[in-house]
Structures are given as structure tokens and as C-alpha cells.
Design an enzyme around this catalytic site. Structure first.
Site, PDB file in Angstrom:
ATOM      1  N   CYS A 237       0.829  -1.204   0.000  1.00 44.22           N
ATOM      2  CA  CYS A 237       0.000   0.000   0.000  1.00 44.22           C
ATOM      3  C   CYS A 237       0.866   1.259   0.000  1.00 44.22           C
ATOM      4  O   CYS A 237       1.991   1.242   0.512  1.00 44.22           O
ATOM      5  CB  CYS A 237      -0.841   0.040   1.270  1.00 44.22           C
ATOM      6  SG  CYS A 237      -2.131  -1.183   1.333  1.00 44.22           S
ATOM      7  N   ALA A 258       7.314  -1.786  -3.401  1.00 43.81           N
ATOM      8  CA  ALA A 258       7.158  -1.098  -2.117  1.00 43.81           C
ATOM      9  C   ALA A 258       6.102   0.010  -2.199  1.00 43.81           C
ATOM     10  O   ALA A 258       5.556   0.297  -3.269  1.00 43.81           O
ATOM     11  CB  ALA A 258       8.498  -0.527  -1.679  1.00 43.81           C
ATOM     12  N   HIS A 259       5.863   0.642  -1.055  1.00 40.48           N
ATOM     13  CA  HIS A 259       4.844   1.683  -0.924  1.00 40.48           C
ATOM     14  C   HIS A 259       5.130   2.875  -1.844  1.00 40.48           C
ATOM     15  O   HIS A 259       6.273   3.234  -2.057  1.00 40.48           O
ATOM     16  CB  HIS A 259       4.748   2.159   0.525  1.00 40.48           C
ATOM     17  CG  HIS A 259       6.044   2.692   1.062  1.00 40.48           C
ATOM     18  ND1 HIS A 259       7.047   1.883   1.509  1.00 40.48           N
ATOM     19  CD2 HIS A 259       6.500   3.952   1.216  1.00 40.48           C
ATOM     20  CE1 HIS A 259       8.050   2.611   1.915  1.00 40.48           C
ATOM     21  NE2 HIS A 259       7.753   3.881   1.755  1.00 40.48           N
ATOM     22  N   ASN A 260       4.080   3.432  -2.380  1.00 42.61           N
ATOM     23  CA  ASN A 260       4.115   4.681  -3.166  1.00 42.61           C
ATOM     24  C   ASN A 260       4.724   4.527  -4.556  1.00 42.61           C
ATOM     25  O   ASN A 260       4.800   5.508  -5.310  1.00 42.61           O
ATOM     26  CB  ASN A 260       4.898   5.792  -2.443  1.00 42.61           C
ATOM     27  CG  ASN A 260       4.294   6.165  -1.112  1.00 42.61           C
ATOM     28  OD1 ASN A 260       3.132   5.855  -0.854  1.00 42.61           O
ATOM     29  ND2 ASN A 260       5.057   6.819  -0.263  1.00 42.61           N
ATOM     30  N   SER A 278       8.562   4.692  -3.128  1.00 43.11           N
ATOM     31  CA  SER A 278       8.355   5.999  -3.762  1.00 43.11           C
ATOM     32  C   SER A 278       9.079   6.169  -5.095  1.00 43.11           C
ATOM     33  O   SER A 278       9.184   7.281  -5.606  1.00 43.11           O
ATOM     34  CB  SER A 278       8.758   7.135  -2.804  1.00 43.11           C
ATOM     35  OG  SER A 278       7.997   7.051  -1.622  1.00 43.11           O
TER      36      SER A 278
END
Lengths: 363, 363, 363
Positions: A237, A258-260, A278
């Protein structure tokens, strides 16, 4: 399912020759073909295999002479592997998951199940989840609260989709896929050794042990249309907004997103790739197996990365990269050639030093 | 859940400004914020985004001028990302797994379930397993015989915990976590090629094919308090004693921890790291994604390893390392700079050889 | 289960000394041993640990003097770790999965379940699947339609086996294993940038974004006898024929085996290895953790690859390799030594250039 040679040719947009009424049951390699099999022979160098098997029909490379090969019937595909895509879709025997909703599935009454959806045994579907029409949810899958799956989704067994994930049409997930696991994001009360080491390129300063505090994921995951995810692949998420996977993206097994992270349309990630937090990956990117991309960077459109390439910083669009850290493929080859010559170079320099120092000692 | 600006500030120990009674529902990026959202703006360089959204309130960097930014209310956090940890915990909408024990869960009558535990659908709990108070066991999880989970555990869907694992308080496991899978340990009746190659640094001697005999895992896994494991991460059992994970350890997705490994308190392993058998990792270590550590070695306290670092031998405490094989970060940068200059160096040496040999040919 | 020293010695083919009627309950490390434990002490350098514990019996290295060590009884194994394999098998407390077929399992009426098979709770078994005699199918596993498992299979929890997989005798699968996920094979309508870059070693030519079309897997997976697969390891189906895993192959956690791969007998792959599509791995190969092999290549029999070795092209039989890209271990060590000397070499060459240019400037 059995098909005539003509039916197959029609279905995949190829040309049929000879006895096009001949019926075939399976696709096999030439040497292993029985009399009711369609031999797959899209490369002339494997033509010898036909003699070892009993194929009467084959899918052949463009311009092949099916009669000289001793066949009764043939299909010719102008681009072999592309023809195979249609042929394999037609002949895929599938998983036999069965139709309808299995009595053992645990489905929240507020979930919206589309028309003609099949839900396998021991599946869990959460509150307000939406499953698009014609979807197949394999055995023991889990679809979280408020998650949305578009039409024609196909989930193999034991796939899990977390809360609030939004997934487009024609999604395919192999066994053990994890969509919308929580992002991995922790922070220390004061500046950590990692932050110091990043700033100073290596000096973490006065190290002070600290505990890590969790940053929860408020975002979820948004996935476009026509995405396929490999077995045990994980997509975390986002922190504030969703992690975003574009249309037509394909990921192999055991990939970590991974996230973002944002991944552009039609990008392909081979087995065990990992994209850190990110980072933004462009469209039409292709990464070989075991590639890695660091956090908070960008990989431009159409980048091609060979297997095990580690992208430690921004990669410009269109570049073909290799190595760890990643450099242009030609730079990598040149550096590597130099590395192989290094022992000889060291000997050469030692010899030069001797040659030059000799006159001095003679003085 | 909705909160007033004052409530949020109080909960995370930050200062509130302006109309602190303003109610917000969600946290978003400035550019995407609606009128009931709290914009997250902890870095001044993204301040321009506020104009694109409709936020009336924001969480701002220290010293920001909320009135000049056109806001009605603001929260200021002295250390932005740290403030975000509290804020995100408060605003986390969660998975909506539901309370109580689901009727479809298969729970051994000898299992001890603590007070206020939620057990999701289709969970399996083995004989004599203990689940601590206030724990949440997500859908389709498995907790093996004689396993112990401390209080306030939170297991997402499809987590499996093997027999005899002992886990502390506040454990978090993302989907597909595997705790206490059997260790990977095999032995040949006579000395194997690998043993010979290790002894001779490369010569495996007279290779003799042998079958591998399994060493069973008699140990299990012991995990401390406040540990989080990422999606599809795997921790193997120890051979004789337990594999041990310290307090406050955090692992990302798809991490591999082999048998007998010991990991010190507050160590962080990013995605796809792997620690081979019997290796000891210190406290407060941080490894970037895709790091690897060989078997039977040690990594000292406070070591920081950049992404894709492969630790082939002992790493002393406090060192910042990079590369494959791992070396000090500054050594790596120097070696890499040299490698980039290598093609030019080869040309330089060739030129020197020519210069020096010329006088000879003139003779 | 408890055993006398004599029973253990007999079971593992070792010699017993002293009070061989002494009963032991567990195997432990010397320092942690209680009075009813068998201390494992196969290396003299850990003998000091005995004094810290209360062991009365131990399994000792060859030639150890059990009386001098103050023991009442002892077992001597000529090859310590090999003796441990028998000992650990005897003393393994197991998962306590229970006998019989659990009422909550969903078994297709056309499945053929052998004699004395145990099937755990919430298992799904598909149409016409065959489970060999004496097999144990752990909780929440899935066995697909037409899949075959040989006798004495042991599946830990949440293992999934896809349709038409064929698996030999004594198969062991750790939690989350995925057998027969679909292969990762996509094709573009026209030549892609990757194909161009492979042909030109780096130039992808006129890049044209294209969508990827799926090639379905018509093959499945064939696995020999005595194979063990680690937690969350994934083996994809073949395209036309089956992906094939030989007898006695052992894979650790999180390994990725792509479509069409062939792996020879008794090969060992440590954690997080990945083998790309259509590659052939020989017999008795040993790969350390995080190794990778590119697609469409071969790795010969008896190859040994150190941890994190990336095999980008064919590896001849019997070779010991290291590095990325993989080279002979001695070549790697020489190259690496050169790399460490590189900064000094650059300084040496600069000095040489100065020495040589000086006479010129003097002219």
C-alpha cells in the site's frame, strides 16, 4: 477441447494448408507428438524432431514446405511466438475451478458479486468488496473490505487482495499474490544513523540506538487493466496515496513493489525484481530477473535493464543498462573488459616501473 | 473516524493553530486534498500543491506560516515523518476484519485463546497453541501446535506460524508470512564437492555424485516483542535451538531468514534480504533491499548496508558497507571510481609502453 | 517420544558407550542441556559447554573420551553432521497435523486418495487428483485437478499444487510452496526493443511502445522422487512440455523456477535463487543463496556457484564459479584483488607518466 486445423488457423489469424479438417487435441514438441497432436515447429533447426514423433500436422515457420516435411496439414504463423500466443490461449486446458459460488466460501452480505462470477471453495470476500462480471476467484482466495476487482478477473488459488485495493479489468493473479500488504515505513524519534550516513556518504556519526516507530499505510493499491502478477509477488500500500500499477503491466514471480511506487503502462518485471519505496518506473520498461531499483528515484520510459541490474540512481528514458550499480550496457561491457585485463595491466605497470627505475640504478 | 485538528494535535503531541475545531476525515497530498481532508505538507518544496487542492487544514513543517499558506487550521510537527507515524496510526482505516471468533475457524479445543481476541474466517489453530489477549488473527491464517503469540498480535490474511514458535507482544505479520518453516540443512554420507571447494578455494577435487540426507529441525523460532514481518517473508526453524529474532526487529517483504540465525534488537531488513544459516546479526543494523549475508558469519551492531550489498564475511560493528562483496562505503566508492577510469588507464599504460619502447627501437 | 541411548545408536548406525539404557527426551546444545537431554557435541571446540549444562549423555565427535567429559553415556558418530541427520529424524517432534481426513476439507469426489492419507482442515483437492499412500496434506493446502502426488508426500500448511502437476514419492513442501503457477511468457505483435537490444548488444533501435500478449502454459510441472521445496518457493508450468525437476533436488525458501526449466538429479538451490526460462541445470549442482541464471542457457553437472553468483551464460560442468557475471572462482579472486589494488595502480601510472614526461620538459 479439440479443434480442426482450419478452426485453429481462423482463431489465430494464420493460414492453413493441406487437410485442414484434421482434428488435433494437444500442442506438443515435434519429437513427442502423437498422431492427434499439433507439433509446434516455428524454428527450422528443430525440424529433425518431426521424424522422431508421429505428428500429422504442425504449426510452422513462415515459408516452411509442409509437404516436404511429410505433414498432412499445417498452419503458418508469420511471427512464430506471436502465433503461439493465440494458439496457447485456444488450447489452454485451464485449472477446472468450476462455475458458480462454492457453498464453503465466506462472502460478506454487503459484497457486490457481478454476473457470471465463479467463486471457489473456502474463499473469503469482505464487506462492500466488488467483483466484476465473469471473474473467476480461485480456491482459498481473500478479497478485502472495499476492494474492487474489474470484469474478467482471474485469481488462481490463495491470492490475497487487501482492503480498498482498486483493480481494473482482466486482472490475472498467480497463486500467493499479495496485493495491498502494508507499506514498510518506519521512523526514529531523532535522526538515525542511516540518515546521517546518507548525508555524509558513509559516516553515521555518533550512533545512538533507537526504536522504530511505524508509519501506517493510509493509501491502498490501484492497478490498471490487463495486469498480470506472478506467484507470491507482493505489492504494498501507499502511505498517503495509492501505490499505482499502470495498464498492461506484467510481473513475474516473487517481485516486491514497495509503498508509493508508480509503474507505467506495459512495463515488464521479471522474477524477483524489487522496487523500493516511492520510486517511479516509466512506461514500456523491461527488467530482467533479480533487478533492483533504489527508493525515491525514477526509471524512464522504455528503459531495458539486463538481469541482476541494480539501479542506484535515476535512469534516463530509453537507456539499456546493466550491472551493479547500473550503467549503460556498452559502458558496462567496456568496464568489464578492463576488469578482465586488470591482472595483466598490473604486471605491465610493474614491468614499466622496473624498466624506468633501471637506468636510475645504472647511474 | 473523523477528528478535529485539536484532537489530532493532542494525540500526536504536536501544536495546533487556527480553527482547531475543524473536522477532517482523511489525510491526503496537498494537490489532491478536498475540503474535509488534512493535507500532509512536511516539506516546503511541495507547498505549491496546496493551490491545486481544496485543503483548509494541513500538517506542516516546523516554522511554516499557515496563514500565508491560506489555511484555516494547521498542525506543526517538529520532525515531519515522526509526526506522520502518530497521525497515520490515528487515521488508519484498517482491514475491517471484524470482532469475535468466526464460526468457520477450526480451533483445537486445547488451544488457549486470550481475552478479546478476534479470529477470522477459515483460520486453523492447533493443539495447545496460545493466542495473547486483544490479538487479531486475519482470515485463513494458521497457528501450529504449541505455538505462542503474545498480546496484541495482528496477523493479516494467510499468515502461517509453525509448531512451537514463540512470539512476543504486539507482533505484526503481513499476508503470507511463514514463521517456523523447516530449516534447509542437508548432508552427504561422505565429504561433498562443496566442502572440498570451500577448503581449497575453488577445487572440488574428485567429484562424486551423492544424495542429500535431510537434517530435521528440532528447534523452532523465537521472536521478541514489537516485531513486524513483511508479506511472504519466511523464517526457518533452528536445528537444535530456536532461530531468534530480537525485540523491535522489522522485516520487509520476501525476506529469507535461514535456520539458527540470530537477529539483534531493532534491526531493520528491507525487501528481499536473505540471511544464510547460523549467521548472527547485531542490534540496530539496517540493510537496504536485496542484501545477502553468507552463512556462519557475524554482522556487528549498528552496521548499515546499502541496497544489494552482499556480505561474504564478518562485518565489524558500526561499519557502513556497500557492494558485492561488501566493503566499507568509501572503499567501494574509490574502487568504483577506479573501475570507471579503467579503460582510460589501459590506454595510458599502452601509451607509456610505446613511449618507453620507442627509444629502444631507435637504437 | 523418548529413547534410550542404545535405541538411538542402533537407529542411526552409531556406537553407544556407558549406561546405554539411559533415556533421553530431547537433543540440545551442551550448555543448555538438562539431565534428560542428549547434548549434541560433534566439534571438540564446544566441549566446554558441557560444564554449563547438566547433560548426562551426548552425541560426540569420533574418538572423543566420554568418560573424561564426565558423561554417563555417549554415542559416537563417525561423521558428525551425517549422524545428526538420523538423530534429528528420530527426534523430530513434527507438526502434530493429526491423522485422517478433516471434515472441513473440500475433496472432489473423483479424487483418488491413497491408503493412510492424512488431510488437514480446509484443504481443497480437485477433480481426478491422486494422493499417494501415507501422504500428509497440511492445513489449507490446495491440490489442483489431475495433479498427482506420489506416496509419502508431506505438505506443510498453505501449499498449492496446480492442475496436471506430477510429483514423485516422498515429496516435502514447506508452507506457501507454489507448484505449477503459469509461466511468465509474453510476446509483442512486432519485434520489441528487448529483441533489438539483445541482437545489437545495447541498441534498442526505434522504440515503439507495444502491448504484451500472453503465451499460455500448456505444459505443467513434473517433479521426481525425494524432492524438497522451501517456503514460498515457486515453480512455473512449461509452455508446451512440463518444467522438470529431477530426483533428490532440494530447494530452499523463496526460490523462483521459470517455465521450461530442467533441473538434474540431486541439485541444491539455496534461498532466493532464480532460474530464468528454458534454462537447463545439470545434476549435483550446488548454488549458494541469491544466485541467478539467465534464460535459455545451461549449467553443467557438478557446478558449484558461491552466494549471489549471476550466471549470464553457459557454465561448463564441474566448474566452481563466483561473481556477477560468474567467472571461475580463481579468476574472480584475481580480478577482485586487482580491483582492490586499482587506486594504487592509478597512482603508480600517474607517477610513471610524470617520471617519463619530466625528461621531455627538461629538453
Amino acid at each position: 477441447m479439440v479443434y480442426s486445423i482450419q478452426q485453429i488457423a481462423d482463431a489465430i489469424g494464420a493460414e492453413a494448408f493441406g487437410n485442414t479438417d484434421l482434428i488435433v487435441e494437444r500442442v506438443t514438441e515435434p519429437a513427442m507428438a502423437g498422431a492427434n497432436d499439433l507439433a509446434l515447429l516455428t524454428n527450422p533447426k528443430f525440424a529433425g524432431g518431426l521424424a522422431q514423433g508421429s505428428a500429422r500436422a504442425a504449426m510452422l515457420w513462415p515459408g516452411a514446405d509442409w509437404q516436404e516435411l511429410g505433414l498432412e496439414a499445417a498452419i503458418e504463423s508469420p511471427r512464430g511466438r506471436y502465433g503461439l500466443s493465440g494458439l496457447s490461449a485456444l488450447m489452454d486446458p485451464g485449472q477446472h475451478f468450476g462455475a458458480g459460488i462454492h457453498a464453503s466460501a465466506v462472502i460478506d452480505p454487503t459484497a457486490e458479486i457481478g454476473e457470471n462470477v465463479a467463486i471457489g471453495p473456502l474463499v473469503v470476500i469482505g464487506a462492500r468488496a466488488k467483483i466484476g462480471a465473469n471473474s473467476i476467484i480461485g480456491p482459498q482466495c481473500s478479497v478485502g473490505a472495499d476492494a474492487t476487482l474489474g470484469a474478467n478477473a482471474y485469481l488462481r488459488e490463495m491470492v490475497s487482495i487487501g482492503a480498498r485495493a482498486t483493480i481494473g479489468a482482466r486482472f490475472i493473479a498467480q497463486p500467493g499474490v499479495r496485493v495491498a500488504s502494508d507499506g514498510f515505513s518506519f521512523v526514529t524519534p531523532e535522526k538515525s544513523g542511516v540518515e546521517a550516513a546518507r548525508e555524509t556518504l558513509g559516516d553515521q556519526g555518533d550512533v545512538k540506538s533507537q526504536e522504530w516507530t511505524r508509519i501506517h499505510s493510509l493509501g491502498s493499491v490501484t492497478i490498471g487493466d490487463d495486469v498480470e502478477l506472478g506467484a507470491n509477488t507482493c505489492i504494498d500500500c501507499g502511505t498517503i496515496r495509492d501505490t499505482r500499477i499502470g495498464n498492461g503491466v506484467k510481473m513475474d514471480n516473487l517481485v516486491h513493489i514497495a509503498h508509493n511506487v508508480v509503474i507505467g503502462d506495459n512495463t515488464i518485471l521479471a522474477g524477483q525484481c524489487g522496487i523500493a519505496g516511492s520510486t517511479v518506473i516509466g512506461k514500456n520498461v523491461v527488467m530482467g530477473g533479480q533487478c533492483g531499483v533504489t527508493d525515491n528515484t525514477t526509471v524512464g520510459d522504455n528503459v531495458i535493464a539486463g538481469g541482476a541490474t541494480k539501479m542506484m540512481s535515476k535512469v534516463p528514458a530509453g537507456r539499456v543498462v546493466l550491472g551493479s550499480p547500473a550503467v549503460k550496457m556498452e559502458t558496462h561491457l567496456e568496464m568489464y573488459k578492463g576488469l578482465r585485463r586488470l591482472p595483466r595491466l598490473i604486471a605491465d605497470v610493474a614491468k614499466l616501473q622496473k624498466t624506468i627505475s633501471k637506468p636510475d640504478t645504472k647511474d
